[in-house]
Design an enzyme around this catalytic site. Structure first.
Site, PDB file in Angstrom:
ATOM      1  N   HIS A   1       0.806  -1.122  -0.014  1.00  0.00           N
ATOM      2  CA  HIS A   1      -0.010   0.083   0.085  1.00  0.00           C
ATOM      3  C   HIS A   1       0.691   1.272  -0.089  1.00  0.00           C
ATOM      4  O   HIS A   1       0.426   2.344  -0.597  1.00  0.00           O
ATOM      5  CB  HIS A   1      -0.892   0.058   1.086  1.00  0.00           C
ATOM      6  CG  HIS A   1      -2.072  -0.749   1.223  1.00  0.00           C
ATOM      7  ND1 HIS A   1      -3.276  -0.441   0.575  1.00  0.00           N
ATOM      8  CD2 HIS A   1      -2.350  -2.066   1.556  1.00  0.00           C
ATOM      9  CE1 HIS A   1      -4.163  -1.413   0.498  1.00  0.00           C
ATOM     10  NE2 HIS A   1      -3.617  -2.380   1.172  1.00  0.00           N
TER      11      HIS A   1
ATOM     12  N   ASP B   1      -7.655  -1.592  -1.224  1.00  0.00           N
ATOM     13  CA  ASP B   1      -8.663  -2.499  -0.501  1.00  0.00           C
ATOM     14  C   ASP B   1     -10.026  -2.107  -0.909  1.00  0.00           C
ATOM     15  O   ASP B   1     -10.295  -0.872  -0.572  1.00  0.00           O
ATOM     16  CB  ASP B   1      -8.247  -2.609   1.141  1.00  0.00           C
ATOM     17  CG  ASP B   1      -7.082  -2.998   1.459  1.00  0.00           C
ATOM     18  OD1 ASP B   1      -6.329  -3.774   0.618  1.00  0.00           O
ATOM     19  OD2 ASP B   1      -6.740  -2.952   2.731  1.00  0.00           O
TER      20      ASP B   1
ATOM     21  N   GLU C   1      -6.289 -12.340   0.507  1.00  0.00           N
ATOM     22  CA  GLU C   1      -7.243 -11.211   0.961  1.00  0.00           C
ATOM     23  C   GLU C   1      -8.105 -11.021  -0.253  1.00  0.00           C
ATOM     24  O   GLU C   1      -7.701 -10.437  -1.393  1.00  0.00           O
ATOM     25  CB  GLU C   1      -6.541 -10.248   1.564  1.00  0.00           C
ATOM     26  CG  GLU C   1      -5.553 -10.256   2.595  1.00  0.00           C
ATOM     27  CD  GLU C   1      -4.914  -8.995   3.165  1.00  0.00           C
ATOM     28  OE1 GLU C   1      -4.897  -8.153   2.342  1.00  0.00           O
ATOM     29  OE2 GLU C   1      -4.292  -9.130   4.088  1.00  0.00           O
TER      30      GLU C   1
ATOM     31  N   HIS D   1      -7.941  -7.000  -1.727  1.00  0.00           N
ATOM     32  CA  HIS D   1      -6.753  -6.533  -1.755  1.00  0.00           C
ATOM     33  C   HIS D   1      -6.198  -6.831  -3.303  1.00  0.00           C
ATOM     34  O   HIS D   1      -6.062  -7.701  -3.913  1.00  0.00           O
ATOM     35  CB  HIS D   1      -5.639  -7.076  -0.720  1.00  0.00           C
ATOM     36  CG  HIS D   1      -4.191  -6.740  -1.010  1.00  0.00           C
ATOM     37  ND1 HIS D   1      -3.716  -6.064   0.079  1.00  0.00           N
ATOM     38  CD2 HIS D   1      -3.341  -6.637  -1.954  1.00  0.00           C
ATOM     39  CE1 HIS D   1      -2.329  -5.772  -0.066  1.00  0.00           C
ATOM     40  NE2 HIS D   1      -2.239  -6.050  -1.460  1.00  0.00           N
TER      41      HIS D   1
END
Length: 270
Positions: A153, A160, A242, A245
């Site tokens: 990130h 996200d 995830e 993500h």
């Protein structure tokens, strides 16, 4: 000569201190270093697409730490321009099908990652365990890969996000101290979210969050595949652990981890 010079310097410093004390003079305050700004390649997402919903969790206490995270000055999504423009294209695809994207987190400053690391090392702080990592021992968060000292990130092209069916209903505000419900429970028993049912809540530290976990079937699996398919068509790559993500490829900054704050002033003038 070196010893004499050192003694003279010490005498000068002592004399200056005495003079300030006698005269009441006040030393000039130290000037704070200016906050770093984002490179020109970064933009606020709402300057590229105003229709994408933003529910920036780390500016609030509703996250796995249980408090606002360092570096998040405003509830704002910042991204590299290529990533923001790719999200805009994905959003157009979803709007045509009666859905919208909703982002939870975008660019994340290194100071925020450092905050996560400090929290993870404090094994006594488990105030949000019941919701975000109910089945994982906190001492396992590093070993199991849920917390790391660096995050994609911070490079500015990772986001996200989820999908919301239109018309969108706002998610109710989290009340600090309220009773928590496990992110792995059925949708009606989890904290309410305007998202379609993805099988777990956001930031759920559990293998059930793996995008292709075989226990996720039916509508939940279809919703995950909808998000993944729309984003992959625009150049995003999903992190298999995830479902929320995604990273835009190729990244403009593949090996740079930034630390400017999440604030509109960080991209002012871009």
């Amino acid at each position: 000569m070196t010893g004499l010079a050192s003694a003279l310097r010490s005498l000068a410093v002592t004399g200056a201190a005495v003079l300030l004390a006698c005269t009441g003079a006040v030393a000039a305050p130290a000037v704070a270093a200016p906050e770093p700004k984002a490179p020109r390649e970064f933009v606020a997402l709402d300057s590229v697409d105003r229709t994408i919903l933003q529910e920036m969790r780390y500016t609030t206490a509703h996250n796995f730490v249980g408090e606002p995270i360092d570096g998040y000055r405003q509830p704002l999504c910042l991204l590299t321009r290529p990533a923001a423009e790719a999200l805009h294209r994905a959003q157009r695809r979803l709007l045509a099908r009666g859905y919208t994207l909703k982002v939870y987190d975008c660019y994340r400053p290194q100071r925020a990652v450092d905050h996560f690391v400090r929290w993870a090392k404090d094994l006594a702080d488990e105030r949000m365990k019941a919701e975000f990592y109910p089945l994982v021992a906190k001492e396992r968060l590093f070993a199991d890969g849920y917390i790391a000292e660096k995050s994609g990130h911070s490079r500015g092209s990772t986001v996200d996000l989820t999908v919301v069916r239109l018309p969108a209903v706002p998610t109710r505000a989290y009340v600090p101290g309220e009773e928590l419900s496990s992110c792995t429970r059925p949708r009606k028993e989890r904290f309410p979210d305007s998202s379609v049912d993805m099988g777990t809540g956001y930031d759920c530290f559990d293998t059930l969050s793996h995008t292709d976990d075989p226990r996720i079937t039916g509508v939940q699996r279809a919703n995950r595949q909808l998000l993944k398919g729309v984003l992959e068509a625009e150049g995003f790559v999903n992190l298999p652990e995830e479902w929320w993500h995604f990273t835009f490829k190729p990244e403009p900054f593949p090996s740079t981890f930034f630390d400017f704050p999440v604030a509109r002033r960080s991209v002012a003038g871009h």
